[in-house]
Design an enzyme around this catalytic site. Sequence first.
Site, PDB file in Angstrom:
ATOM      1  N   GLU A  95       0.835  -1.199   0.000  1.00  0.00           N
ATOM      2  CA  GLU A  95       0.000   0.000   0.000  1.00  0.00           C
ATOM      3  C   GLU A  95       0.876   1.258   0.000  1.00  0.00           C
ATOM      4  O   GLU A  95       1.668   1.468   0.910  1.00  0.00           O
ATOM      5  CB  GLU A  95      -0.896  -0.003   1.243  1.00  0.00           C
TER       6      GLU A  95
ATOM      7  N   ASP B 171      -1.111  -0.936   5.712  1.00  0.00           N
ATOM      8  CA  ASP B 171      -0.984  -0.283   7.017  1.00  0.00           C
ATOM      9  C   ASP B 171      -1.933  -0.915   8.029  1.00  0.00           C
ATOM     10  O   ASP B 171      -2.967  -1.469   7.671  1.00  0.00           O
ATOM     11  CB  ASP B 171      -1.341   1.205   6.903  1.00  0.00           C
TER      12      ASP B 171
ATOM     13  N   ASP C 191      -4.032   0.428   9.880  1.00  0.00           N
ATOM     14  CA  ASP C 191      -5.065   1.390  10.284  1.00  0.00           C
ATOM     15  C   ASP C 191      -6.338   1.130   9.484  1.00  0.00           C
ATOM     16  O   ASP C 191      -6.425   0.162   8.731  1.00  0.00           O
ATOM     17  CB  ASP C 191      -4.568   2.834  10.098  1.00  0.00           C
TER      18      ASP C 191
END
Length: 671
Positions: free
Chosen positions: A436, A511, A513
């Site tokens: 990503e 990530d 998140d």
Amino acid sequence: MADKKAKPESTQKKDGYGADSIQVLKGLEHVRKRPAMYIGDVSSRGLHHLAYEVVDNSIDEALGGYCDKISLTINKDNSITVIDNGRGIPTGMHPTEKKSALEVVMTVLNAGGKFDRNTYKVSGGLHGVGVSVVNALSKWLKVEVKREGKVFAQDYKAGVPTGPVKEIGKVNIKDTGTITTFMPDDSIFNTVNFKFEILEDRLRELAYLNKEVTITIKDERSKKENVFHFEGGIKEFVKYIDNSRKSFMKEPIFIKGERDNTQVEVAFQYNESYNDNIFTYVNDINTHEGGTHLVGFKTALTRTLNNYGAKANIIKTDKIQLTGDDFREGLTCVISTKVPEPQFEGQTKTKLGNSEVKSIVEMIVGEQLQEFLEGNPGVAKKIIEKCLRAAEAREAARKARELIRRKNALEFSGLPGKLADCSISDPEHCEIYLVEGDSAGGSAKQGRDRRFQAILPLKGKILNVEKARMNKVLENDEIKSIITALGAGIGNSDEFDESKLRYGKVILMCDADVDGSHIRTLLLTFFYRHMKEIIETGRLYIAQPPLYKIKIAKEEHYAYDENEKDQILKRFKVNTKAVKEEPSETEVTDSGEIVTKGKGFAISRFKGLGEMNPEQLWSTTMNPETRTILQVSIDSAVAADKVFETLMGEEVEPRRAFIEKNAKYVKNLDI
Ligand code: 0RA
């Protein structure tokens, strides 16, 4: 009630072990030594398989028409109890083994088969290994049988009886059944924690497939409970699978027939999506890899719809040719067959091989579908028109694909420009990271071992394939570069060629998140819908970057979750209490790192992969010697479909309900 010896036991040899017993012990020993040969693996998957095995035996009773209630309970101590109201396992003297038939069923490998209870045995792949395997892999097991007005019982440790079969009570003569309680052996399994949701998925599936039974599941640890009974059988199953998709059909089409002892039931409907979703079963086992029953169905569907469409003048055959794919766009279908002697083939032994089943399914579906179309011209017209729209889109998709191919031929290597390829060319030793973001991609390119690790950075979010037709999927730049980098094409079965795959492992690195998790889900959806083989052959992985960096004195430690962070702090005797009570100093650095400092230590939470430098990324996430990567697998195809459809599909309401209800579960299925 007084302990009384059951009659059969009184005639048993009194001089301890005979040759039979030694053979039994050797069999059980082998199961304990090589459990994977019997149940696949000793992970959570194998563990749950134990419960399925016991339930399957009760389902066998139900298939014969002797049982209509089955219940499964996860007890507080994490043991499992399965109760059925079948005939009860026979307790009389076994003619050749010279002991109670009950003991034989519980301790001799493959003993169940000798009884030949019914025509359609639940056996195939890892199913049908017998309850003796469950017994061998249990710390203890207890069986109780109600039969002929009496209650019999026997206990075992690691599969070995702790005493003879005993008569422990009396019941009404009409009250029959079997109760099995087992405690999986924690010295054999990596985990002995049963998951309610996993067992629930399988029991729900079984209840749809066997509409006569009522199946109850209870969890004494959490007090969760559910009862499954579906009068509509697989017709209701199709509606359940599609409950968050729109259909123009009021009811699924239902087809049922039997020939040469092979039973066929098919239910299907069309929805507004662009994917097809066909779940096939043989004797209640999900045949992930398809097989002759699936081929028979597809052939009949294509031919019957094509003929009808041409005859009714809806398909102008001089203008357009429809393919099998066109007739399956937006199709949700359940095929349930009962086959007396199923032959299972394929990598995971979940592909039906019996050639006679193809023509049986083809004939039954062909005949009854034609009848349905002629009797329901309105629905028939809508179906065919949908297939025509699919054909037009397919033509557009073909052009888009052609474009990719041509572009590839023009480019020097045919590989995407931003791919940093590896130098070794043997795919089995190579892996590709789909990363990503460009900045993490840059770190990964610097940090990797370039001999066998390739990096493909992805910009932002890829397309949500759940809402897009194939031509749109193929127009998406990020997806195009994934397809060309992997080199094996796209599609499930016909157009995907695994032998051309350029890497043995595909690793998603996102990530930790919310955005990262969304991107991961989009990627998983893409692979699930368009390159399922990558998942089925165990090639898809998820990288696990650390969440925390903990600096103690001058040393750096990494923690992958909250728990690990606490353990590290404990190990170095860091006074975490002080931090909690007075959050001494919390800083946000320029790069967005959140740092909590206390006496002699600093904890920073990584917000993204981009915050790690190449060396950190290598040592924490990419080095095969030290990293953890999670393998993506599909245990329950229906559950996987639900997750993707509900998370990524059109309907907002079911999605909200799903996220609220299953927030925890989704996290598990992500891996
Ligand atoms: C062998 C023969 C018969 C029933 C069973 C096994 C049986 C096994 C299990 C396992 C769980 N529940 C079960 N219920 C029955 C047939 C016995 C007869 O002919 O009466």
